[in-house]
Design an enzyme around this catalytic site. Structure first.
Site, mmCIF file in Angstrom:
data_model
loop_
_atom_site.group_PDB
_atom_site.id
_atom_site.type_symbol
_atom_site.label_atom_id
_atom_site.label_comp_id
_atom_site.label_asym_id
_atom_site.label_seq_id
_atom_site.Cartn_x
_atom_site.Cartn_y
_atom_site.Cartn_z
ATOM 1 N N MET A 55 102.059 41.467 61.179
ATOM 2 C CA MET A 55 102.310 40.559 60.193
ATOM 3 C C MET A 55 101.032 40.959 59.181
ATOM 4 O O MET A 55 101.565 40.948 57.783
ATOM 5 C CB MET A 55 101.631 39.152 60.335
ATOM 6 C CG MET A 55 101.627 38.150 59.541
ATOM 7 S SD MET A 55 103.586 37.872 58.920
ATOM 8 C CE MET A 55 103.982 36.678 60.193
ATOM 9 N N GLU A 72 85.609 33.830 79.678
ATOM 10 C CA GLU A 72 85.517 32.438 79.281
ATOM 11 C C GLU A 72 86.671 32.009 78.348
ATOM 12 O O GLU A 72 87.104 30.733 78.151
ATOM 13 C CB GLU A 72 83.995 32.099 79.162
ATOM 14 C CG GLU A 72 83.104 32.177 79.971
ATOM 15 C CD GLU A 72 82.463 33.546 80.111
ATOM 16 O OE1 GLU A 72 81.357 33.763 81.049
ATOM 17 O OE2 GLU A 72 82.949 34.532 79.566
ATOM 18 N N PHE A 94 65.890 33.065 79.362
ATOM 19 C CA PHE A 94 67.040 34.051 79.457
ATOM 20 C C PHE A 94 68.588 33.247 79.814
ATOM 21 O O PHE A 94 68.588 32.288 80.244
ATOM 22 C CB PHE A 94 66.986 34.456 81.064
ATOM 23 C CG PHE A 94 68.115 35.324 81.393
ATOM 24 C CD1 PHE A 94 68.528 36.599 80.915
ATOM 25 C CD2 PHE A 94 68.910 35.074 82.668
ATOM 26 C CE1 PHE A 94 69.544 37.378 81.126
ATOM 27 C CE2 PHE A 94 70.212 36.012 82.902
ATOM 28 C CZ PHE A 94 70.528 36.804 82.278
ATOM 29 N N GLN A 95 69.517 33.591 78.862
ATOM 30 C CA GLN A 95 70.819 32.989 78.534
ATOM 31 C C GLN A 95 70.778 31.611 78.131
ATOM 32 O O GLN A 95 71.433 31.104 78.428
ATOM 33 C CB GLN A 95 71.441 33.089 79.933
ATOM 34 C CG GLN A 95 71.914 34.538 80.375
ATOM 35 C CD GLN A 95 73.056 34.591 81.451
ATOM 36 O OE1 GLN A 95 73.114 33.874 82.052
ATOM 37 N NE2 GLN A 95 73.706 35.696 81.367
ATOM 38 N N LYS A 103 70.293 22.778 84.062
ATOM 39 C CA LYS A 103 70.418 22.849 85.278
ATOM 40 C C LYS A 103 69.535 22.101 86.129
ATOM 41 O O LYS A 103 70.189 21.872 87.303
ATOM 42 C CB LYS A 103 69.933 24.593 85.604
ATOM 43 C CG LYS A 103 70.216 24.971 86.912
ATOM 44 C CD LYS A 103 69.884 26.472 87.215
ATOM 45 C CE LYS A 103 70.357 26.834 88.723
ATOM 46 N NZ LYS A 103 70.089 28.309 88.855
#
Length: 562
Positions: A467, A51, A113-114, A163
């Site tokens: 760096m 993602e 959940f999630q 949803k």
């Protein structure tokens, strides 16, 4: 016409002229992906490997095209994986709309959940964030998100949709996108007159170009102003391409790894015209002494940037292109021959320089510039390679250098390159990364292969975090704590395993042929270029020092010999 919430989202994207989205599916956002399947001939979806890659791709698409980039993710970890990319876009004022789906409304607040409050999480790093729990508000919220993202000072907006809303039915009526006009309401006549007066009185003017100039599309006006008043021009990392790097008035980047000519010139000028720059600490060094011999005129669209980091003598708030257009109507031609002669003498005295006896990042980048005639879109990650790309490739046009400036995000470049290539397929796109950065996003090589478009990935592989190690060399008495990458990772094998062509380069004489092969390929090519771990980026200003304390390798040698 009645549509599901998911279909309404897609129709709203079509309204806004969106042709490409970047994302990764999951349970909560399945309805939206089902709608994408139905609309697959109208909106192209790029499935990234992670993602975060989707967020960076949307960002790169936006930077390269000037349009709003769109990314999508599911709830929970899918949404939180977008956060770094959203913060990157926020720091660099990039218009991105991130669409996430959350658990159903009855499950919110129950540790489902999630489930995660992504709208709350991103609040400090977005222009606005929404959670839509009512389908009657869905279309208007999507429309507002796009308007907010691209109006004024651009930036990311997140829309989280439960949803159940994506599955519900509601009436949809198409609507034309709201027109985004240039910000002109705060361009006051007295401020313009004050600016004209300052410019006319100046004997040693200098122009400093920031990222806002690129966003505004003001490159023609900046060039006209520079040549009309004989003012040299420097830029920030974000301002690359706002003024042509091939113009004789160009002096290079300003700040920590800016040229001596830019740093000394800004320290000596009597008027500094600042166009769309936020006076980052990487530019100013010690803000209290920055350009302290000059009057400072700041032009910026965002009132919050005026006098934030550096106190200025005058300012104009508004769209830079429009402000410059008004100034140019009144500013006469001005000649400053002694000042320009002094600047040209410094450019000749203090050129950028590197070791020409071995394979180095600057050599590879100069050769890339030569072979592409400066017409490629260059993306980078963050570190030594980023500075070399800023120093040694001459950017002739805006939106051709895409890099994480404000947040400094390792892992940004490859996703951004994919987004840029999808947005401007006619352009050669090259991502330049260090090996430390490439490790963070090399899974997106699989995405680039899946997209089936040519793209060049150059890895400047010094087997260290270059760096950070450079700072350890200069300021930490060579204590290389966890910056040496002495393992058996083989980028050629890994890239080939993901379907890309890969070439290892270890000698100077191999560079040109490898670049030519990569640039002529019809698919992604990875160049694994092995360079010495002790190469450093110069010139340099120590953190917090005055910018005229800039030093290079020659200065260090001279000091050590005393």
């Amino acid at each position: 016409m009645q549509l599901t919430g998911a279909e309404i989202i897609i129709e709203c994207l079509k309204e806004q002229g969106v042709d490409t989205v970047f994302g990764y599916p999951g349970g909560a956002i399945l309805n939206v992906y089902d709608a994408l399947y139905k609309y697959r001939d109208e909106i192209h979806h790029v499935l990234t490997s992670h993602e975060q890659g989707a967020a960076h791709a949307a960002d790169g698409y936006a930077r390269a095209t000037g349009k709003v980039g769109v990314c999508m993710a599911t709830s929970g970890p899918g949404a939180t994986n977008l956060v770094t990319g959203i913060a990157t876009a926020y720091m660099d004022s990039v218009p991105v709309v991130a669409i996430t789906a959350n658990v159903g409304k009855p499950l919110l607040g129950k540790d489902s959940f999630q489930e995660v409050d992504i709208a709350g999480i991103v609040m400090p790093i977005t222009k606005h964030s929404y959670i839509v729990k009512d389908i009657t508000k869905l279309a208007d919220t999507i429309r507002k998100a796009f308007y907010i993202a691209k109006s004024g000072r651009p930036g990311p907006v997140l829309v989280d949709v439960t949803k159940d809303v994506t599955g519900a039915l509601y009436d949809y009526s198409p609507r034309r996108p709201a027109t985004v006009n240039r910000e002109t309401s705060e361009i006051h006549r007295e401020n313009v007159e004050q600016a004209v007066n300052m410019i006319c009185k100046a004997q040693k003017p200098f122009i400093f170009v920031g990222g806002g100039s690129v966003i505004s599309g003001a490159s023609e006006e900046i060039a006209e102003l520079s040549h009309r008043i004989q003012a040299p021009v420097c830029d920030s990392l974000m301002g690359k391409g706002g003024f042509s790097g091939e113009d004789p008035y160009y002096t290079g980047m300003l700040g920590m790894h800016g040229t001596k000519t830019s740093n000394l010139g800004v320290s000596q000028c009597d008027l500094l015209i600042v166009l769309g720059a936020r006076f980052s600490d990487r530019v100013t060094g010690n803000a209290k002494t920055f350009a302290n011999k000059a009057k400072i005129l700041q032009i910026d669209i965002d009132a919050a940037e005026i006098n934030k980091n550096v106190l200025v003598d005058a300012y104009i708030e508004g769209d830079i292109k429009e402000v410059l257009r008004r100034l140019l109507e009144e500013i006469p031609e001005k000649k400053h021959p002694q000042w320009m002669e002094h600047i040209q003498e410094m450019k000749a005295k203090y050129p950028l320089n590197y070791d020409h006896t071995q394979l180095t990042g600057p050599y590879i980048i100069e050769k890339l510039y030569e072979l592409t005639d400066g017409d490629a879109i260059i993306t980078t990650d963050v570190g030594q390679h980023q500075m070399w790309a800023a120093q040694y490739y001459k950017y002739k046009e805006p939106r051709t250098f895409l890099s994480s400036g404000g947040l400094g995000t390792m892992g940004f470049g490859l996703g951004a390159a994919i987004g840029a290539k999808m947005g401007r397929p006619e352009k050669t796109v090259v991502n330049i990364a260090g090996d430390g950065c490439f490790r963070m996003n090399m899974n997106e090589i699989a995405t680039a292969v899946r997209c089936g478009k040519p793209l060049v990935q150059i890895v400047l592989n010094n087997h260290v975090l270059g760096m950070v190690r450079q700072w350890q060399t200069l300021f930490y008495d060579h204590r290389y704590s966890h910056t040496v990458l002495n393992d058996a990772v083989d980028f050629v094998k890994i890239s080939e395993g993901m379907g890309a062509k890969a070439i290892r380069v270890t000698k100077m004489e191999e560079v040109e042929s490898a670049l030519k092969e990569a640039l002529s390929s019809d698919g992604p090519v990875v160049l694994d270029c092995w360079i010495d771990q002790d190469l450093s980026v110069f010139p340099m200003v120590p953190a917090g020092a005055n910018i005229d304390d800039v030093f290079d390798e020659e200065d260090m040698k001279n000091e050590q010999s005393v």
